[in-house]
Enzyme design. Structure first.
Site, short mmCIF file in Angstrom:
data_model
loop_
_atom_site.label_atom_id
_atom_site.label_comp_id
_atom_site.label_asym_id
_atom_site.label_seq_id
_atom_site.Cartn_x
_atom_site.Cartn_y
_atom_site.Cartn_z
N LYS A 2 38.01 39.23 34.73
CA LYS A 2 36.49 38.94 34.98
C LYS A 2 36.14 39.01 33.58
O LYS A 2 35.66 38.23 33.07
CB LYS A 2 36.30 39.75 35.95
N ARG A 45 31.19 45.80 37.65
CA ARG A 45 31.98 45.30 39.00
C ARG A 45 33.57 45.59 38.38
O ARG A 45 33.42 45.99 36.91
CB ARG A 45 31.66 43.65 38.11
N GLY A 102 37.05 39.74 46.00
CA GLY A 102 36.70 41.07 47.12
C GLY A 102 37.15 42.17 47.09
O GLY A 102 36.61 42.60 48.22
N MET A 126 37.79 45.03 45.44
CA MET A 126 37.65 45.96 44.75
C MET A 126 35.61 45.65 45.12
O MET A 126 35.23 44.64 45.04
CB MET A 126 37.35 46.43 43.29
N ARG A 146 37.30 32.17 37.39
CA ARG A 146 38.81 32.08 37.24
C ARG A 146 39.81 30.90 38.31
O ARG A 146 39.49 30.45 38.55
CB ARG A 146 38.95 33.73 38.69
N HIS A 155 35.17 35.02 52.23
CA HIS A 155 36.34 36.09 51.77
C HIS A 155 37.95 35.53 52.39
O HIS A 155 38.80 34.93 52.10
CB HIS A 155 36.24 37.44 52.12
N SER A 212 83.66 27.30 49.85
CA SER A 212 81.63 27.19 50.37
C SER A 212 81.77 28.76 51.27
O SER A 212 82.28 29.31 51.85
CB SER A 212 80.73 26.09 51.48
N CYS A 218 76.76 28.75 52.01
CA CYS A 218 75.90 27.83 53.44
C CYS A 218 75.63 28.91 54.20
O CYS A 218 75.03 28.28 55.54
CB CYS A 218 77.24 26.58 53.57
N TYR A 263 76.04 23.92 44.06
CA TYR A 263 75.36 23.59 45.31
C TYR A 263 75.13 24.70 46.47
O TYR A 263 75.47 25.39 46.72
CB TYR A 263 75.52 22.08 45.94
P1 ADP Z 1 34.37 40.03 42.93
O1 ADP Z 1 34.96 40.11 41.86
O2 ADP Z 1 34.35 40.30 44.43
O3 ADP Z 1 34.48 38.78 42.68
P2 ADP Z 1 32.00 40.06 41.31
O4 ADP Z 1 31.82 41.62 40.73
O5 ADP Z 1 31.80 38.66 41.62
O6 ADP Z 1 33.54 40.35 42.95
O7 ADP Z 1 30.60 40.74 42.57
C1 ADP Z 1 30.31 39.37 43.23
C2 ADP Z 1 28.76 39.03 43.08
O8 ADP Z 1 27.76 39.99 43.03
C3 ADP Z 1 29.23 38.17 42.10
O9 ADP Z 1 30.01 37.06 42.88
C4 ADP Z 1 27.40 37.91 41.97
O10 ADP Z 1 26.91 36.74 43.19
C5 ADP Z 1 27.15 38.97 42.02
N1 ADP Z 1 26.86 39.37 40.74
C6 ADP Z 1 27.51 40.16 39.97
N2 ADP Z 1 27.06 41.09 39.10
C7 ADP Z 1 26.12 40.05 38.85
C8 ADP Z 1 24.17 39.73 38.10
N3 ADP Z 1 24.66 40.55 36.83
N4 ADP Z 1 23.80 39.64 38.60
C9 ADP Z 1 23.57 38.97 39.47
N5 ADP Z 1 24.47 39.15 40.50
C10 ADP Z 1 25.37 39.52 39.77
MG MG Z 2 32.94 37.11 41.85
#
Ligand code: ADP
Ligand code: MG
Ligand code: MG
Length: 756
Positions: free
Chosen positions: A20, A83, A92, A94, A239, A354, A635, A703, A723
């Site tokens: 990320k 994040r 999703g 963490m 991603r 998710h 074989s 086989c 094979y």
């Molecule tokens: P994941 O790793 O599960 O994708 P994220 O870290 O992307 O989780 O966070 C989930 C959501 O939180 C993002 O999709 C976004 O909508 C929201 N979010 C994260 N950072 C910001 C930010 N700086 N401003 C607004 N929304 C945010």
């Molecule tokens: Mg995300």
């Protein structure tokens, strides 16, 4: 690089910043609208993990720099999100913390993100996907933008192509007036992106252009999280997108056609799970009424018993039940339940929720956002209209159509799609290993051909005698006391066998076939003791009884004492060949010495068939050099060979102790599924070495059941097998793995050859 790196710094090593973080840096450099921020490195996480100390002063500095850039101070008009950022994407799994407005909060949030690397669901996700726990995670601190600010705000997820079908063009969902996690978590069912297009066409166009740019930059389909704040677009993440098997194959092919990747890259990019997902079952055409409809979140169809929670799903699956996980919405804690289920149904959540993303990746059918059901978790029942179902009741989920049915509907195996044919034809161009199928009937030969088998590597003839109308003839043969009696019995079988082989040859359409002569388990053909009245028959049965039939009078050993049956089979093959020309190899089972092989070879005088032995005893492997001199091919029958090497029978092992062995880690894999490289493999390598030394061009096949298992295929390529032959439905996977292995250049042949 220090422990902390600003998005603007331009440094984007994935191993250091995580996915990320690195991608946010790249997007910032590309000039995309990314809210400013910085990344705390994975190195810093590791230091924290060892010492408990975060890089405090660097974080403080970076926060000041961020405040300066934003022209606002934390808590006074500036908030941040914190994040996770691991080097492999774990959607999703963490934590994410939003709207943090003070320094102490940022510090606590970073600690929580770091800790969430070890939460239960992340640990489980890593286990399921073979991700090492030692990788660790970085953390992203980023200025907040607000999708809930006003009517011109919202949040969404966009894929650069449809992750279910692979169709080109922007695909995704949008939720007006909402912040962050509402979509990703599946608590709200958002609207299709068309909603954004009609509300804010300019923003939609901008997003589509960005998606296209990102896709070309990363040479892959992208999954983009965005937020609109007061009519301005912000990109929060990109991603490589998870996708269904169908989509994976279609996207790979389209991208080759669009000049984004090469055919070689396309072959490397598709996974065995993708293909497994594509060959999932689907509903047979018919007029069925669903009791509820929802979103077609992940394709394929599956039937099973309803279970309402992850633990229940695990417990039922352990008992061997097929289950459908039914949840109001799935959250990341359900991952174990999803893994145990054959399909998933949720009341809430969209196509980018998710549950949808995870099931698609796993190749399991999923119907999401089936708003028409009411789920009562207390009473353990669901209701839709006038239908009420309880836990344990059976339903069928059709994730291709987005429909759910009461009961178990008829299903059929999926066939190859034109896209899969194209991809695998490219794969065939790269692979060295031949891929054949085990097939005993014309139907299986047809199936094998359709799935791209290059021949039949094992045709067992036992099944030809199982038909009830033949039982009496084969019994007559077994019960006969003299050669004359046996010849009479066998003459009846000759006509039938000739027809069998002719029918098989007709279906081959020129492909080669290896026919194994009878490996008759005598006891299976004898009448049950209580049912026999004739004292002569009774007596004969008594004579034939064996203490250990598996290690008894079977295979070539039976042919040595009573050659009439092999004579008959060889004659039948020759007669059938006169009717339908075929490239036939004849193989003898259970051989331990070249003397046995020679003996059977005598019976083949005048036949043009190639002659070989099944390598399934330890002694044959140790005498491979001598054996090779007498035959055209080997074989390896890795099922019996594994039993011989381990000195336990598959049935008993799997019934009694193998599960415990696997759970305790005494064995890493079931050796009947994954070839035991260290024992059985070693023996094979030795045999191949001596065989090739005696006869350079001897043909060597494998086989056993393991021959279609990806890791085993990779290994068998490496030890120079010509094979592998596996069950027809595994052919596409074997073709892909053989190609990927060849491309990776994992060739151990030279190594093996030098290991004298
Ligand atoms: P994941 O790793 O599960 O994708 P994220 O870290 O992307 O989780 O966070 C989930 C959501 O939180 C993002 O999709 C976004 O909508 C929201 N979010 C994260 N950072 C910001 C930010 N700086 N401003 C607004 N929304 C945010
Ligand atoms: Mg995300
Ligand atoms: Mg065998």
């Amino acid at each position: 690089m220090g422990s902390v790196c600003s998005f603007k710094a331009g440094f984007h090593d994935k191993e250091q910043l995580g996915n990320k973080g690195a991608n946010l840096v790249i997007m910032t450099r590309l000039g995309l609208p990314v809210p400013p921020g910085f990344v705390i490195s994975i190195e810093a996480y590791k230091k924290w993990k060892d010492t408990g100390i975060p890089p405090e002063s660097e974080i403080r500095q970076s926060l000041s720099a961020l405040e300066e850039e934003m022209g606002r101070a934390l808590g006074k008009g500036l908030e941040v999100s914190v994040r996770s950022s691991a080097s492999v994407s774990m959607p999703g799994m963490m934590d994410t913390l939003l709207n943090i407005g003070d320094y102490a909060g940022v510090q606590a949030a970073i600690r929580r993100i770091f800790e969430s690397w070890d939460n239960l669901r992340a640990v489980e996700y890593r286990r399921l996907n073979n991700i090492p726990a030692t990788l660790g995670t970085g953390a992203v601190v980023q200025a907040m933008v607000y999708g809930n600010r006003d009517d011109n705000s919202g949040t969404g997820v966009a894929f650069s192509r449809d992750p279910s079908t692979g169709a080109r063009g922007l695909f995704g969902e949008y939720l007006a007036g909402a912040q962050g996690e509402a979509i990703v978590s599946g608590t709200h069912t958002p609207e299709p992106l068309a909603a954004l297009r009609s509300a804010m066409p300019g923003i939609f166009e901008e997003l589509a252009a960005i998606a296209d740019r990102l896709e070309r930059h990363f040479c892959d389909m992208q999954d983009i999280e965005f937020t609109v704040e007061s009519g301005k677009l912000y990109i929060l993440q990109t991603r490589s997108g998870k996708r269904s098997g169908h989509a994976a194959v279609k996207i790979a092919i389209d991208m080759v056609n669009e000049g984004i990747i090469t055919p070689e890259e396309a072959v490397m990019r598709v996974t065995t799970d993708d293909i497994r997902g594509m060959l999932h079952k689907r509903l047979k055409a018919g007029d069925y009424q669903p009791f509820v409809r929802g979103l077609n979140a992940a394709p394929g169809a599956a039937a099973g018993k309803i279970v309402f929670d992850a633990n229940g799903a695990l417990a039922m699956a352990r008992k061997g039940e097929r289950i459908i996980l039914v949840r109001p919405e799935t959250n990341p804690d359900d991952i174990r339940g999803i893994a145990a289920a054959v399909g998933v149904l949720t009341k809430r959540g969209g196509l980018t929720s998710h549950a949808a993303i995870i099931t698609r990746g796993m190749g399991k059918p999923c119907v999401c956002g089936a708003g028409g059901i009411a789920i009562d978790l207390e009473a353990r029942q669901l209701t839709a209209g006038n239908v009420t179902l309880h836990e344990g009741d059976e339903i069928t989920v059709d994730g291709t159509a987005g429909a759910v049915f009461v009961g178990v509907l008829p299903m059929e195996d999926a066939s190859m799609t034109p896209e899969l044919e194209t991809l695998l034809s490219w794969a065939d161009g790269f692979k060295r290993l031949g891929i054949r199928a085990n097939a005993d009937t014309p139907e299986m030969v047809l199936q094998a051909r359709n799935l791209g088998a290059e021949g039949i590597g094992l045709c067992r003839t036992e099944r030809m005698f199982n038909a009830p109308e033949r039982l009496s003839e084969i019994r007559d043969f077994i019960l006969a006391r003299s050669s004359a009696e046996r010849l009479v019995a066998v003459s009846h079988l000759l006509k039938l066998q000739t027809q069998d082989f002719a029918a098989l040859f007709r279906e081959l359409k020129g492909l080669p076939i290896v026919i194994r002569l009878l490996d008759l388990p005598l006891h299976e053909f004898l009448p049950a003791e209580g049912t026999v009245t004739d004292p002569r028959v009774k007596e004969r049965i008594e004579e034939l009884k064996e203490t250990n039939p598996m290690l008894g009078h079977r295979g070539v050993r039976l042919a040595i004492t009573t050659p009439e049956i092999y004579q008959m089979q060889i004659q039948a093959i020759e007669r059938a060949r006169k009717q339908v020309p075929a490239d036939v190899s004849i193989m003898v089972p259970q051989v331990i010495t070249s003397q046995e092989a020679l003996n059977v070879k005598q019976l083949l005088k005048g036949s043009k068939a190639k002659f070989g032995v099944m390598m399934e005893t330890v002694r044959a492997c140790m005498r491979a050099g001598h054996l090779a001199e007498e035959v055209d091919f080997f074989s390896f029958g890795t099922n019996d060979l594994t039993q011989a090497v381990f000195s336990f029978s598959r049935e008993d092992a799997e019934k009694k102790f193998l599960t415990t062995y696997l759970e305790m880690g005494i064995l890493r894999d079931n050796p009947f599924q994954v070839l035991d490289v260290k024992g059985v493999g070693r023996l094979m390598e030795t045999a191949i070495f001596w065989a090739r030394r005696a006869k350079k061009d001897i043909e060597i096949g494998v086989c056993g059941e393991q021959a279609g298992e990806p890791r085993s295929v990779e290994y068998l390529h490496g030890i120079g097998v010509d094979y592998v032959s596996c069950s027809p439905f595994r052919i596409p996977i074997a073709r892909l793995v053989a190609a990927q292995t060849a491309i990776k250049g994992k060739d151990r042949v030279s190594q093996v050859a030098s290991a004298t």
